[in-house]
Design a protein around this motif. Structure first.
Motif, PDB file in Angstrom:
ATOM      1  N   ASP A   1       0.695  -1.055  -0.539  1.00 27.20           N
ATOM      2  CA  ASP A   1       0.092   0.154  -0.152  1.00 27.20           C
ATOM      3  C   ASP A   1       0.765   1.388   0.055  1.00 27.20           C
ATOM      4  O   ASP A   1       0.799   2.345  -0.298  1.00 27.20           O
ATOM      5  CB  ASP A   1      -1.214   0.068   1.437  1.00 27.20           C
ATOM      6  CG  ASP A   1      -2.000  -0.585   0.778  1.00 27.20           C
ATOM      7  OD1 ASP A   1      -2.319  -1.056  -0.335  1.00 27.20           O
ATOM      8  OD2 ASP A   1      -3.170   0.197   1.739  1.00 27.20           O
ATOM      9  N   THR A   2       1.686   0.893   0.484  1.00 26.36           N
ATOM     10  CA  THR A   2       2.996   2.581   0.922  1.00 26.36           C
ATOM     11  C   THR A   2       3.147   2.492  -0.505  1.00 26.36           C
ATOM     12  O   THR A   2       3.449   3.752  -1.065  1.00 26.36           O
ATOM     13  CB  THR A   2       3.492   2.000   1.889  1.00 26.36           C
ATOM     14  OG1 THR A   2       2.718   2.131   3.769  1.00 26.36           O
ATOM     15  CG2 THR A   2       4.317   3.675   2.090  1.00 26.36           C
TER      16      THR A   2
ATOM     17  N   LYS B   1       0.508   3.551  -3.030  1.00 28.97           N
ATOM     18  CA  LYS B   1      -0.100   4.063  -2.851  1.00 28.97           C
ATOM     19  C   LYS B   1       0.691   5.299  -1.920  1.00 28.97           C
ATOM     20  O   LYS B   1       0.042   6.898  -1.893  1.00 28.97           O
ATOM     21  CB  LYS B   1      -1.048   4.170  -2.362  1.00 28.97           C
ATOM     22  CG  LYS B   1      -2.870   3.313  -3.376  1.00 28.97           C
ATOM     23  CD  LYS B   1      -2.986   2.901  -2.628  1.00 28.97           C
ATOM     24  CE  LYS B   1      -4.478   2.169  -3.004  1.00 28.97           C
ATOM     25  NZ  LYS B   1      -5.824   1.849  -2.280  1.00 28.97           N
TER      26      LYS B   1
ATOM     27  N   ASP C   1       2.357   7.124   1.558  1.00 28.91           N
ATOM     28  CA  ASP C   1       1.776   6.867   2.876  1.00 28.91           C
ATOM     29  C   ASP C   1       0.587   7.090   3.475  1.00 28.91           C
ATOM     30  O   ASP C   1       0.164   8.329   2.415  1.00 28.91           O
ATOM     31  CB  ASP C   1       3.058   8.684   3.749  1.00 28.91           C
ATOM     32  CG  ASP C   1       2.676   8.640   5.341  1.00 28.91           C
ATOM     33  OD1 ASP C   1       2.069   7.867   5.523  1.00 28.91           O
ATOM     34  OD2 ASP C   1       4.103   8.394   5.743  1.00 28.91           O
ATOM     35  N   SER C   2      -0.005   6.522   4.136  1.00 28.23           N
ATOM     36  CA  SER C   2      -1.359   7.153   4.412  1.00 28.23           C
ATOM     37  C   SER C   2      -1.835   7.947   5.324  1.00 28.23           C
ATOM     38  O   SER C   2      -2.767   8.822   5.523  1.00 28.23           O
ATOM     39  CB  SER C   2      -2.055   6.219   5.788  1.00 28.23           C
ATOM     40  OG  SER C   2      -1.471   5.870   6.323  1.00 28.23           O
TER      41      SER C   2
ATOM     42  N   THR D   1      -0.404  11.862   4.352  1.00 29.55           N
ATOM     43  CA  THR D   1       0.010  12.247   3.334  1.00 29.55           C
ATOM     44  C   THR D   1      -0.932  13.307   3.414  1.00 29.55           C
ATOM     45  O   THR D   1      -2.087  12.795   3.546  1.00 29.55           O
ATOM     46  CB  THR D   1       0.652  11.831   2.067  1.00 29.55           C
ATOM     47  OG1 THR D   1       1.622  10.488   2.028  1.00 29.55           O
ATOM     48  CG2 THR D   1       0.708  13.080   0.826  1.00 29.55           C
TER      49      THR D   1
ATOM     50  N   ARG E   1     -12.114   5.637  -4.081  1.00 28.23           N
ATOM     51  CA  ARG E   1     -11.648   5.384  -2.980  1.00 28.23           C
ATOM     52  C   ARG E   1     -12.262   4.524  -2.709  1.00 28.23           C
ATOM     53  O   ARG E   1     -11.623   3.329  -1.854  1.00 28.23           O
ATOM     54  CB  ARG E   1     -11.551   6.719  -1.836  1.00 28.23           C
ATOM     55  CG  ARG E   1     -10.671   7.834  -2.444  1.00 28.23           C
ATOM     56  CD  ARG E   1      -9.127   8.365  -1.859  1.00 28.23           C
ATOM     57  NE  ARG E   1      -9.523   6.703  -0.309  1.00 28.23           N
ATOM     58  CZ  ARG E   1      -8.114   7.789   0.466  1.00 28.23           C
ATOM     59  NH1 ARG E   1      -7.311   7.875  -0.418  1.00 28.23           N
ATOM     60  NH2 ARG E   1      -8.766   7.402   1.593  1.00 28.23           N
TER      61      ARG E   1
ATOM     62  N   TYR F   1      -6.037  -0.167  -6.771  1.00 30.19           N
ATOM     63  CA  TYR F   1      -4.506   0.686  -6.775  1.00 30.19           C
ATOM     64  C   TYR F   1      -4.854   2.095  -8.213  1.00 30.19           C
ATOM     65  O   TYR F   1      -3.502   2.411  -8.587  1.00 30.19           O
ATOM     66  CB  TYR F   1      -3.316  -0.156  -6.795  1.00 30.19           C
ATOM     67  CG  TYR F   1      -3.289  -1.023  -5.492  1.00 30.19           C
ATOM     68  CD1 TYR F   1      -2.485  -0.101  -4.468  1.00 30.19           C
ATOM     69  CD2 TYR F   1      -3.492  -1.847  -5.409  1.00 30.19           C
ATOM     70  CE1 TYR F   1      -2.432  -1.177  -3.818  1.00 30.19           C
ATOM     71  CE2 TYR F   1      -3.243  -3.057  -4.369  1.00 30.19           C
ATOM     72  CZ  TYR F   1      -2.646  -2.564  -3.425  1.00 30.19           C
ATOM     73  OH  TYR F   1      -2.385  -2.860  -1.923  1.00 30.19           O
TER      74      TYR F   1
ATOM     75  N   GLY G   1      -3.914   8.123  -3.527  1.00 27.07           N
ATOM     76  CA  GLY G   1      -4.094   7.264  -1.611  1.00 27.07           C
ATOM     77  C   GLY G   1      -3.337   8.708  -0.882  1.00 27.07           C
ATOM     78  O   GLY G   1      -5.205   9.298  -1.012  1.00 27.07           O
TER      79      GLY G   1
ATOM     80  N   GLY H   1      -4.047  10.990   3.342  1.00 24.34           N
ATOM     81  CA  GLY H   1      -4.671  10.283   4.178  1.00 24.34           C
ATOM     82  C   GLY H   1      -6.061  10.598   4.251  1.00 24.34           C
ATOM     83  O   GLY H   1      -7.284  10.254   5.400  1.00 24.34           O
TER      84      GLY H   1
END
Lengths: 566, 13
Positions: free
Chosen positions: A31-32, A35, A37-38, A40, A96, A101, A255, A257
């Protein structure tokens, strides 16, 4: 270039790349890696979207284009804010919600695997070639002006971007793009301020009098390349396709936040993109005024190319053209000074008459520049005669102090690296998710293996782009040709997605064959009509939607959608 | 699931 310039250039270029590599060296979650950093935030997403879109062409060629043809090009961006609003309201929530991806993964969920493969292959073909141009375009200009080896320049930038993009994936791309944009903004503002200090009073009015400030043209003539209408409608469809369906952009905002951060990042671009482009084209229009007062303004801005011909067999002819241009340039400067005096006197009739003489003198200079380009082509039919790309770099190298020269060269490399990184990241992701996983479905649950595959594919596309840039003998107008090719393919791609979102009864087979038929129609029209290329976005999209609906009516219940939007 | 300037400046010509 002196040692200070080298320190600034290499310090910013390698410093940011090393920082991005080091900060993201432990990225081992899929995921990181794909996409980012979650956590971001929208500011980073917004800058990342902007950095991916703006390559070196934006900062190097656009001022030259405004120097040559004025600022009308800005109209191409008029559809962008509207497109971003539509992407925020329609595309982004669905991406979302489904947790995809890639944009093409959505096509697989909505239609079938062949439509997904069609979308992914169209993207890989077009963007793979484009990524070669992304590093070739600045390398050819900078190597020519600075006397660097073209091959080494391409290899150096290619290797730097591969190292940090492969190491940290999307996380490294977003992180480095933020700092690269800081360098770009800092450098461009510095160059603009220094240019302003070197201009005479009334510079903007003079640029307008010379016809360089036609920002908006409401003409409905379809043969005109840049008008309000082609920018609004053609630009809307081009931007919708680029931001909504091109993985190199989708990956920037998919991706982060959360949905809110992605939306605000896109709205940041919707508000700032046109002002930013206006600033860049105004820089070009004011460079035009600046060079009117320089006695050494060249007849042809690619000095290295011109010098080769001056020293060649036809040297006398080129020397004669140099003299002719210098005389006409001097005569024009006298007309400009007469116009400035008339302007200062407040006599509007005298000012109007002086303006006509000034414009006539400019036409004479333009004519001798045309002669110079024809002479170059006669001497070498493969000569590159588009010298507007060299206008801004000529100003940078001849007028800016040491240190600032290094900063502006860092701007050119930072923009090449940032857009190239976004492209590589997307090419690697699409290859992994849409191609490799289709061939190895059992590997989909092995996270470490997926990350390894994504790294290998990213490295492959990086090497492919380098190889393409090193081996292709690029035509003079290949860069514009690639923009035209993008318009030819983007419309159909957007049509597929619009059918997916809004026509829930259309199935995979209908849209697949409709897309192929619409693509054939657009290519046939391109070879038989002469209309502004932005219109092909609209035509391709409209044809794809219409053909899909017609085919679905014929196929009926034999072609049911896999899933429905509602 | 918490905007367009249109320059018509042109009228410098």
């Amino acid at each position: 270039m002196n040692p200070l310039d080298w320190v600034v250039l290499l310090g910013t270029m390698l410093g940011i790349a090393a920082y991005g590599t080091w900060r993201t060296r432990h990225t081992d979650h899929l995921d990181t890696y794909l996409k980012g950093d979650s956590a971001t935030k929208w500011g980073t997403i917004g800058l990342s979207v902007m950095a991916t879109q703006a390559s070196t062409i934006t900062y190097l060629s656009l001022p030259g284009q405004a120097y040559e043809n004025g600022i009308a090009f800005i109209q191409n961006y008029f559809g962008l804010p509207l497109a971003l609003i539509i992407v925020c309201a329609v595309f982004l929530p669905i991406y979302r919600k489904l947790g995809v991806y890639t944009a093409y993964e959505y096509l697989g969920k909505r239609f079938d695997s062949k439509t997904r493969l069609l979308g992914a292959c169209l993207f890989l073909l077009q963007r793979g070639v484009q990524s070669g141009v992304t590093i070739y375009a600045p390398a050819i200009i900078l190597s020519s002006v600075l006397g660097w080896q073209l091959d080494l320049t391409i290899i150096f930038t290619g290797v730097v971007v591969i190292v940090y993009t492969v190491t940290g994936g999307s996380a490294a791309v977003s992180l480095t793009q933020k700092w690269q944009m800081a360098v770009i903004f800092g450098g461009m503002v510095t160059a603009f301020v220094i240019l302003l200090t070197k201009l005479p009073p009334g510079a903007t009015e003079m640029a307008g009098a010379m016809g360089k400030l036609q920002a908006v043209d409401f003409s409905i003539d379809p043969d005109k390349r840049y008008t309000f209408w082609s920018g609004l409608f053609g630009g809307l469809f081009l931007s919708l396709s680029y931001f909504g369906t091109d993985q190199s952009q989708v990956q920037r905002y998919i991706g982060g936040g959360g949905l809110r951060e992605g939306r605000l990042g896109l709205m940041f671009n919707a508000m700032l993109k046109i002002p930013m482009q206006f600033f860049i084209v105004m820089l070009g229009a004011l460079l035009f005024v600046f060079f009117q007062f320089q006695p050494e303004t060249p007849v042809f801005f690619n000095r290295a190319e011109w010098q080769r011909h001056l020293e060649g067999a036809d040297g006398a002819k080129f020397s004669e053209l140099d003299k002719k241009h210098a005389e006409l340039h001097r005569a024009k400067r006298e007309k400009i000074e007469a116009w400035m005096l008339a302007r200062a006197s407040g006599d509007s009739r005298a000012k109007s008459a002086a303006r006509e003489e000034m414009v006539t003198a400019q036409a004479a200079v333009d004519a001798v520049r045309g002669e110079a380009k024809n002479a170059l082509l006669q001497a070498n039919p493969r000569a590159k005669v588009k010298d507007s790309d060299y206008v801004f770099i000529t100003f940078i190298l001849s007028q800016l102090p040491h240190g600032v020269i290094g900063l502006l060269l860092a701007v050119m490399f930072a923009s090449a690296l940032s857009s190239k990184a976004g492209e590589l990241n997307a090419l690697g992701t699409t290859s992994t998710i849409d191609l490799w996983r289709s061939l190895r479905p059992l590997a989909a649950h092995d996270e470490a293996r997926n990350v390894r595959a994504a790294k290998w594919f990213t490295a492959f596309w990086g090497l492919f782009a380098m190889g393409f840039a090193l081996s292709a003998s690029f035509a003079e107008n290949l860069i514009e040709a690639l923009n035209i090719i993008a318009s030819i393919f983007y419309g159909v791609m957007l049509g597929i997605f619009l059918v997916a979102f809004f026509f829930k009864r259309v199935g995979g087979s209908a849209v697949f064959f409709a897309a192929i038929a619409a693509q054939a129609l657009v290519i046939a029209m391109y070879f038989s009509l002469n209309i502004g290329y932005l219109w092909y976005n609209l035509i391709g999209c409209g044809a794809c939607v219409a053909f899909s609906l017609a085919l679905q009516a014929v196929l009926g219940s034999r072609d049911q959608p896999v899933e429905r939007n509602s | 699931g918490p905007v367009f300037g249109v320059l018509a400046f042109t009228r410098f010509s």
